[in-house]
Design an enzyme around this catalytic site. Structure first.
Site, short mmCIF file in Angstrom:
data_model
loop_
_atom_site.label_atom_id
_atom_site.label_comp_id
_atom_site.label_asym_id
_atom_site.label_seq_id
_atom_site.Cartn_x
_atom_site.Cartn_y
_atom_site.Cartn_z
CE LYS A 107 38.50 82.18 38.78
NZ LYS A 107 39.10 81.39 39.72
N1 GLU Z 1 36.99 80.63 42.64
C1 GLU Z 1 37.85 79.61 43.29
C2 GLU Z 1 39.08 79.14 42.64
O1 GLU Z 1 39.81 80.00 42.18
C3 GLU Z 1 36.98 78.21 43.16
C4 GLU Z 1 36.56 77.48 42.30
C5 GLU Z 1 35.54 76.52 42.23
O2 GLU Z 1 35.25 76.11 43.53
O3 GLU Z 1 35.30 76.18 41.22
O4 GLU Z 1 39.98 78.10 43.04
#
Ligand code: GLU
Length: 476
Positions: A107
């Site tokens: 993240k």
């Molecule tokens: N930000 C989104 C989540 O928390 C999507 C992550 C992604 O598509 O890699 O799942």
């Protein structure tokens, strides 16, 4: 636990992890290896804006590399900090494992209020952040693939993809370095609404299993259920829109930054969304009752509560007052570990974040595969499928003539049946299948083991077991 201090977000995720591993037979070393966050990179970079150099702080955290690339969004918010990014990266590991997206968890976040900058400034800031991450392989199609999260969307992903391509001019797979891009820049149909669509599919699947519905003290299907949604951003908006327009659910409350709207007969989600786009908030919306203290509406009577904004909104201070029969965590970490204990005791069923909001990363997975295969889904087989369907329709038409008035084809059957699936239909079908399968794997654990009290623990058990298997297969 409930008498203790509220844990931080990362502690909350660790507590939920610990609760699950206590029921598993993992070697202690492996347990620790899975729990810890492998690395967090902090970057401070300057961008010249309005005649001054402004310094920004950003993070990219890699939780687990049992599978690569690692995957997870990039968040733009003033609340971004290391604890939050690490908690979100850990959730990505478990989420990907649960929905069988072949990624580790990661993240990123940038400490910024995007509303303070114009588009050109945001592009400069995003490109610089992307440069800092890409040069350390923290953006890379085979190692680390970001995506949108709170405060970011297609536009930022297009800038990131372009920045990476400029730095890696001979990388044929450059477009796979990030997902959630606009269609014209290598995106996939259905990605924008994917997380909201996933919430809808998750609820549909939940209501297909009477045991769970009964535990929540509910009956029947989604039709007529009273829903309160907190946060009408990309996820909350799409989830509420689909549930009300396609499943007959009634959106009786919408909570936003500037208060809440209430209407027991159901609120028109699309109209409220249009109002927010135009006026910047829901204040003044004419067709529902407005209350200033939005957060209190979390404690209103309803069947399904959908927290779709920030982490920690349901905590030890308000959990006891929650009256919803069930909660579906469209956001990441909206229920703290302390609140989770209180709600479990009250019998509130929670569909946990690692499952409920996995629709986004699932469709990201399809986009990444599309980018690596360099072809749109359905392009090869669609017309061939139509030609084969035409054979059946020709035969039915012959029969139609032969039988005269005794039998005729249903009017729109021919049109519906002839049409081969396009990319959007394939994406929806893949997402629906993924959400069903993942629910079933949790459901089986939840109902077959006496010692598993809720879906969250079941989800963690399934996910951790898969991560552990993958480490074991590597000889760890
Ligand atoms: N930000 C989104 C989540 O928390 C999507 C992550 C992604 O598509 O890699 O799942």
């Amino acid at each position: 636990m409930s008498s203790h201090k509220e844990p931080s977000f990362r502690q909350s995720v660790d507590l939920m992890f610990n609760r699950a591993v206590a029921l598993m037979d993992l070697p202690p070393g492996l347990e620790e290896k899975i729990r810890v966050c492998n690395a967090t990179y902090t970057v401070r970079f300057g961008v010249r804006l309005r005649g001054h150099i402004k310094t920004f702080v950003g993070y990219r955290s890699v939780h687990s590399e049992h599978m690569e690339p690692v995957k997870g969004g990039i968040r733009y918010s003033l609340g971004v900090n290391q604890d939050e990014v690490e908690a979100l990266a850990a959730l990505m590991t478990y989420k990907c494992a649960l929905v069988e997206a072949p990624f580790g968890g990661s993240k990123g976040g940038l400490c910024i209020d995007p509303r303070e900058y114009d588009e050109h400034e945001l592009e400069q800031i995003t490109r610089r952040f992307a440069y800092e991450l890409a040069k350390r392989d923290l953006i890379n199609p085979s190692q680390n693939v970001p995506a949108p999260d709170m405060g970011t969307g297609e536009r930022e992903m297009a800038w990131i993809a372009d920045q990476y391509a400029r730095m890696n001019t001979t990388d044929i797979n450059a477009r796979a370095c990030v997902t959630g891009k606009p269609i014209g820049a290598g995106g996939i149909a259905g990605r924008v609404e994917a997380t909201g669509r996933g919430v809808q599919y998750a609820l549909r699947e939940f209501f297909r299993h009477p045991e769970g519905v009964k535990k929540a003290g509910l009956t029947g299907k989604l039709d007529g259920k009273r829903v309160i949604v907190q946060g009408l951003g990309n996820v909350g908006y799409h989830a509420a829109k689909f549930l009300s327009e396609e499943d007959g659910a009634k959106i009786t409350g919408i909570i936003e930054r500037d208060g809440a709207l209430l209407d027991d007969n159901g609120i028109d989600v699309e109209a409220v969304h249009q109002w927010i786009v135009k006026h910047g908030g829901l204040t003044g919306y004419p067709d529902a009752l407005h209350v200033a203290e939005g957060a209190e509406v979390l404690q209103n009577e309803c069947d399904i509560l959908i927290p779709a904004a920030l982490e920690g909104v349901i905590n030890m201070a308000n959990a006891a007052g929650i009256k919803a029969a069930m909660i579906i965590e469209a956001a990441n970490g909206p229920v703290t570990a302390g609140a989770d204990d209180i709600l479990r005791e009250k019998g509130v069923v929670i569909i946990p974040d690692l499952y409920a909001n996995a629709g986004g990363v699932t469709v990201s997975y399809f986009e990444w595969v599309k980018n690596l295969s360099h072809i749109r889904f359905g392009r090869l087989q669609r017309r061939q499928e139509e030609a084969r369907h035409q054979l059946v329709v020709d035969e039915l038409e012959r029969l139609d003539k032969y039988l005269g008035d005794a039998w005729t084809m249903t009017p729109d059957f021919k049109e519906k049946y002839l049409r081969g699936a396009d990319e959007l239909e394939l994406v929806r079908s893949g997402l629906d299948d993924t959400m069903r399968e993942a629910y079933q794997s949790m459901h089986e654990v939840w109902h077959s083991r006496e010692d598993v009290p809720d879906l969250r623990m079941a989800g963690y058990l399934v996910a951790i077991d898969r991560v552990a298997r993958s480490y074991r297969a590597k000889g760890l």
